[in-house]
Design an enzyme around this catalytic site. Structure first.
Site, mmCIF file in Angstrom:
data_model
loop_
_atom_site.group_PDB
_atom_site.id
_atom_site.type_symbol
_atom_site.label_atom_id
_atom_site.label_comp_id
_atom_site.label_asym_id
_atom_site.label_seq_id
_atom_site.Cartn_x
_atom_site.Cartn_y
_atom_site.Cartn_z
ATOM 1 N N GLY A 96 0.818 -1.204 0.000
ATOM 2 C CA GLY A 96 0.000 0.000 0.000
ATOM 3 C C GLY A 96 0.849 1.250 0.000
ATOM 4 C CD GLU B 11 7.123 -5.517 -1.682
ATOM 5 O OE1 GLU B 11 7.462 -4.589 -2.463
ATOM 6 O OE2 GLU B 11 7.896 -6.429 -1.359
ATOM 7 C CB CYS C 129 2.789 0.066 -6.825
ATOM 8 S SG CYS C 129 3.183 -1.665 -7.164
#
Length: 453
Positions: A187, A209, A243
């Site tokens: 997140g 992460e 991401c």
């Protein structure tokens, strides 16, 4: 069942040693694979309800990753879990040394909404392969996928082994107050700090992460057509809600106008339209409004249109962007690509060095000197030369961040190791040992010790 009782039951079940059996691990990995395959349509329907993601994108970026992870561990579990021989130094002769991989115990995986299946289930699969029990807390933002995973797992797995806990911030807060043997979080950096702080209360190790502003650098020595095609794909995949998507483009000034036209061409060619199956919507109104505010109308080179009713934001390129612009102050996480230019490659790298270490970085060039400078000079989680995002698809490479973009890594053997303790064992013979380490000591013994040590 109250979640505290489930966590306690997992701790008790782990102590029975059942999860350490390779046959047990394989049985449940195979069961999960069968459930994913038999419920594929349910997974497609749920993610489409959440943000309009197509079956093609869901399979290629989510389900295929999950199935490949399971197949990898089924194939390699025996070798991964076997004790590894280690060298034995002179002072410990006669003896032998080994490293044993043992599961940690009860683990917590907190998933992310942008790839809700992959980023939730891949860490769970690694935890199972390593022999742990696991609580999965999917993101409540993607509510339908959360419920789909809950139905699939909770109806088919014993809760004392693997359990999906539904809920939002309140439920996550409750979980973080409990003691786990490992926490895996995917997140934002902001929430990552909260998780890290909570884990510290129990001295629980974590894998975080996170994210960051991942650059894509294009020099005049690149294959510009290939660079444009791969950057457009990587940036606007999942409507930019990735991401490791290129967060901004850093392009050599002499080719800037030419390259911008190539980007425009591929955005048209890929047909990212409001009703297109190739292009999902923004996950919710909060993220939609945040992204719209980052679009400076005076700097729009391409796109800039949006529709709040269906949460659609057109792929947008911003040109003549400066470092102090709002769009450069935070990770974008959406279909807005700011473009900056540089004249000197080394100076460009120095500029990036002044920023927080990103989760990913990408370079497009055919010049070997530039490849070497990029690799040696910049610190980032992982990346590609002459591509974007695809380093994630190689399970021989660790995936993870560095600095504010994360800590720890997973995928393949690295996921197995993330959920394992490496226990070292030195076994000595009971004969042939000199007495120099035992009292009474003497100058002669010290002389020999100095030589040995």
């Amino acid at each position: 069942m109250e979640i505290e009782k489930i966590v306690q039951s997992q701790g008790a079940f782990f102590k029975t040693q059942q999860t350490k059996s390779l046959a047990f691990r394989k049985m449940y990995l195979e069961k999960l694979r069968e459930l994913i395959i038999s419920n594929e349509n349910l997974l497609y329907e749920a993610i489409y309800k959440d943000f309009g993601k197509s079956q093609f994108d869901t399979f290629t970026t989510e389900i295929s990753f999950i199935l490949n992870d399971i197949n990898y561990y089924l194939k390699n579990l025996k070798s991964l879990s076997s004790p590894k021989k280690a060298g034995t130094n002179l002072v410990n002769q006669l003896g032998n040394s080994k490293i044993y991989f043992e599961p940690l115990g009860t683990t917590l995986v907190i998933g992310a909404w942008n790839y809700p299946y992959q980023l939730s289930l891949s860490p769970v699969i690694a935890a199972m392969a390593a022999g742990n029990c696991c609580i999965l807390k999917p993101s409540e933002i993607a509510e339908n996928t959360m419920k789909a995973m809950s139905a699939i797992i909770n109806e088919n797995f014993p809760p004392e082994y693997v359990y999906v806990y539904e809920g939002g911030i309140e439920e996550t807060t409750t979980l973080l107050q409990l003691k786990f043997d490992k926490i895996f979080f995917t997140g934002s950096t902001k929430v990552g700090k909260i998780v890290y702080k909570a884990a510290a209360e129990h001295l629980t190790p974590v894998v975080l992460e996170l994210g960051g502003k991942s650059p894509a650098i294009v020099t005049k020595d690149a294959n510009l057509d290939v660079a444009a095609k791969r950057i457009v794909w990587g940036k606007f995949l999942n409507a930019g809600q990735t991401c490791v998507a290129p967060d901004y483009l850093f392009v050599e000034e002499s080719i800037q106008e030419q390259f911008l036209e190539m980007l425009r061409k591929y955005i048209h060619e890929f047909k990212y339209k409001p009703d297109s199956e190739q292009y999902p919507r923004i996950i919710n109104q909060r993220n939609f409004h945040r992204l719209v505010q980052l679009i400076d109308k005076e700097k729009v080179y391409f796109g800039g249109n949006y529709n709040e009713e269906n949460l659609y934001i057109e792929p947008t390129i911003l040109n003549n962007v400066e470092w102090n612009d709002a769009v450069m102050q935070e990770e974008i996480f959406g279909p807005v690509l700011p473009v900056l230019s540089f004249r000197n490659f080394n100076t460009a790298l120095n500029t990036i060095l002044e920023l927080e270490k990103p989760l990913a970085a990408y370079l497009f060039t055919n010049k070997q000197e530039e490849k070497e400078l990029f690799t040696k000079k910049l610190s980032f989680g992982g990346g590609c030369i002459n591509d974007t995002i695809m380093h994630l698809s190689n399970d021989n490479l660790p995936f993870g961040g560095v600095g504010s973009s994360g800590t720890g890594s997973y995928h393949g053997k690295f996921g197995f190791e993330a959920f394992s303790h490496q226990k070292s064992i030195l076994e000595k013979t009971t004969w042939g040992e000199p007495n120099i380490k035992y009292p009474p000591y003497s100058d002669k013994k010290l002389s020999w010790i100095k030589r040995l040590l």
